[in-house]
Design an enzyme around this catalytic site. Sequence first.
Site, PDB file in Angstrom:
ATOM      1  N   ASP A   1       0.831  -1.205   0.000  1.00 36.13           N
ATOM      2  CA  ASP A   1       0.000   0.000   0.000  1.00 36.13           C
ATOM      3  C   ASP A   1       0.868   1.260   0.000  1.00 36.13           C
ATOM      4  OD1 ASP A   1      -2.709   1.302   0.392  1.00 36.13           O
ATOM      5  OD2 ASP A   1      -1.648   2.048   2.162  1.00 36.13           O
TER       6      ASP A   1
ATOM      7  N   LYS B   1       1.473   4.374  -3.011  1.00 40.17           N
ATOM      8  CA  LYS B   1       1.472   5.822  -2.778  1.00 40.17           C
ATOM      9  C   LYS B   1       2.780   6.446  -3.250  1.00 40.17           C
ATOM     10  CE  LYS B   1      -1.658   5.246   1.121  1.00 40.17           C
ATOM     11  NZ  LYS B   1      -1.851   5.293   2.586  1.00 40.17           N
TER      12      LYS B   1
END
Length: 923
Positions: free
Chosen positions: A779, A783
């Site tokens: 995750d 980003k």
Amino acid sequence: MRTSQRLGQRRTAESACLILQRIPCPHAQRHGVWQLQPSPVAVASVPSAPASARKTGVVTQAISPPAAPSASNSEAISGVRGAHWQVHKFGGTCMASADRIRAAAELMIASVGPDTSTCVVVSAMGNHPTSPIKVTDLILNMIKKASRQDAAFLVDLAALQEKHVETAKQLLGQSKELTDFVASLMDDITNLKAMLQAMSIAGMSTDAFSDFVVGHGELWSGRLFALCCRQLGANVAFMDTRDVLVVTPTTDGGSVDLEEQLSNRRMDDWFNAKGPCKLVVATGFIARSPAGTATTLKRNGSDFSATIMGALLRSRHITIWTDVDGVYSADPRKVPEAVCLPSMTYHEAWELSYFGANVLHPRTTLPAMKYHIPITIRNFFNQTAAGTRISDVASDMEVYQGKATIKGFATIDNVTLINVEGTGMVGVPGIASRIFSTVRDAGINVIMISQASSEQSICFAVRGSDGEAAAKVLTDRFADSITAGRVSAIQVIPHCCVLAAVGQGMVARKGVAATMMGALAKANVNIKAIAQGSSEYNITVLIDQVDSERALRAVHSRFYLSDVPIGVGIVGPGLIGRTLIQQLREQRHLLKEEFGIDLRLLAVASSSKMLLRETGVDLDNWRQELDDKSVPCDLDKFGNFLSTHYIPNRVIVDCTASDAPASKYINWMKQGVHVVTPNKKLGSGPLEQYQSVRRMQREGYIHFFYEGTVGAGLPVMGTLKHLLETGDKIIKIEGILSGTLSYIFNTFGVGRSFSEVVQEAKERGYTEPDPRDDLNGTDVARKVCILARECGLFLEMDRIPVESLVPEPLREVASSAEYMSRLPSFDGDMDAKLQEADSSGECLRYVGVVDVQTGRGSVELRRYPKAHPFAQLEGSDNIISFTTARYFKQPLIIRGPGAGADVTAAGVFSDLLRLAAYLGAPS
């Protein structure tokens, strides 16, 4: 038998001719001027608020005398003429029943005062729920049937007779007035029957015959109105306007011109014969030719009659009573937010009426304009509405100083664009003349014209039904030029629409055209042709017919005549999605009232089903509707539904973490639908797909907002964009980008093992159901990839090294439960790292880094001094540091909550408001 039948037909024809011969005589008993004697009841005794209003549904109020006219308008010309006159015209809907006629009569009687005289002009009876017969249409239909020898015209004639007799009974009761009316009606019916039979015998109809027949609707409604006024106690005179108005046909035969001097003399004769009158009821629509034959005023004839009477009487005001509140800024059927305009100029009325708006026909306003007489359009059924005043100068010029530089918008649907082009046209005199004379000779009307200054092409719009005919006559006319190559193409582009913006406030005002074109572009509407006259009252564009309603709503909204409407479709009604819907529900009314932003939820889709609602989803009961009224989910159909919706601005909000919606972004954007998302799959997915979406965003007016992808509700992406757009140079971005891992390392310390902290985070709901989805760093890597691409580093996910916090032996275990049960056996490794850092006065933080100078991104566990900003976090907060050319010695820091449905939904909501600002909402 045949001799007898022929004799009967000849007598019928002779009878019809005799009827026409009697018409010119102004003193004929049946068709001449006649006056009703007053009953002893005084006019002053008539109430200003008619009791009949309760029966008709008409909201009434006493008519206040209009404002005093200009000096030139108030001069008495001759006899009884002057500013004490006011003219009122009642349309067919106002005359459609006995109750409505009585209410109108009471209203007019109340308008008469010591210093005020009233002339009432009436149309033929319109249709009514209890009597769906529209008199003028029925008479025209009778003429058509008689001309083609269809004996069914007798059935229509009987229906016409029955409608007026029944209306007279209800209106006048058993009285002398009823007897008088029915007697004159039966005489007229007899004459009409003879005339129609003559048409049937001949198998044709002349204009003189038709005009005589069709004008009877106004004669009968005028007599009924006058007789009603008499019963109510008014001193009323009935005027058959064929005895006053004299007109001649225009050269094109489509209208008539008033013979003003002759009509003035006839009006003088009429008043000399009748004496002073305070209340005159005049027939609309009908007049005479200079030769004395009956004729009509053609299109919008009754309105024309009213303005002519106003001009002849030199009245101070003309009121047109109809069934709408006035002139609207756009067609309310297409733009529900359209507003009723308080005033407009004659020029604005002309422009709007040309494009089909419900305004007076341009020719209708000419008599009033000549003598500076204002015209007000009012609603007979809502008399509390002030209506729209049409005059030389709009009385609401302050509106132009604000947002309404454009008064209104109108469209002409179903037109065809004809494009004539060729290099041989350049610099050749007379090309345009040849084109338009050819079209004129074919009887085709040109709606708009546009020509490039290069003279290489001329395009013009015609009615859709005339498109092929126009192309054929031009092809024939320019056959030699086409063969020689001087004209390369005569192109026919069907299924178009003309959209016009009208307003005197546009004159010499900069940026109006740019604003209009920008609004159309943002609504994803392509413009095929543009035209604007030097008067600057009108900007006209030609667009695709399928975009008509959306374009109309878009430009109307942009000029603040209504709110900025945005249709929203939400994919993924999970935790973030349902929180967003709740925020929409709570803020919708505030946004609409204070900022003019109208957010409407039109569609909701989960992974298995979707709810599509043309008029909007009920925000209070959306879950129930999704359960009860949904259909199987199909994201292509979901996008098609929004792309074809009449609301001009549409956006899909993807609140999922799935690849499926992200793969549809490019198609949705091609359809003119904006995209807002916190879903990281597109921004970190295949580079080619990402670049396609960003290219679409740059090249069109379609927006892609993704603030929520990094930092949830924190302004991370917006800050990065601002730095880049203002010319700053990004050197490095690093941050704690995971709320879950922020909580874990903020809590992990002396006396607590790593596995205990992970277990606590899971129980608090900070982690995914399987904590490995957070601890593996994917995750955070997504980003980092999004931030890197924003900085111009086109990285793929597999090029970003990620330090996973999941011990290698546990990465492939079957379940989350097994992982959690075995995790404590690996606490020693993490405890050792913590103690090593602590002994050096440092702490552990899991960070994502974008090093722009080296072109690399990374995700890793790093040590930071305990005085470092990254060491000062609490809970699940995120922190991002921007080191730039401007912020070099002291990086720019953004810190705050970076996880949770509330803040993520708030970030998405912020993007929706940014979209609204781009689409024209006030900032």
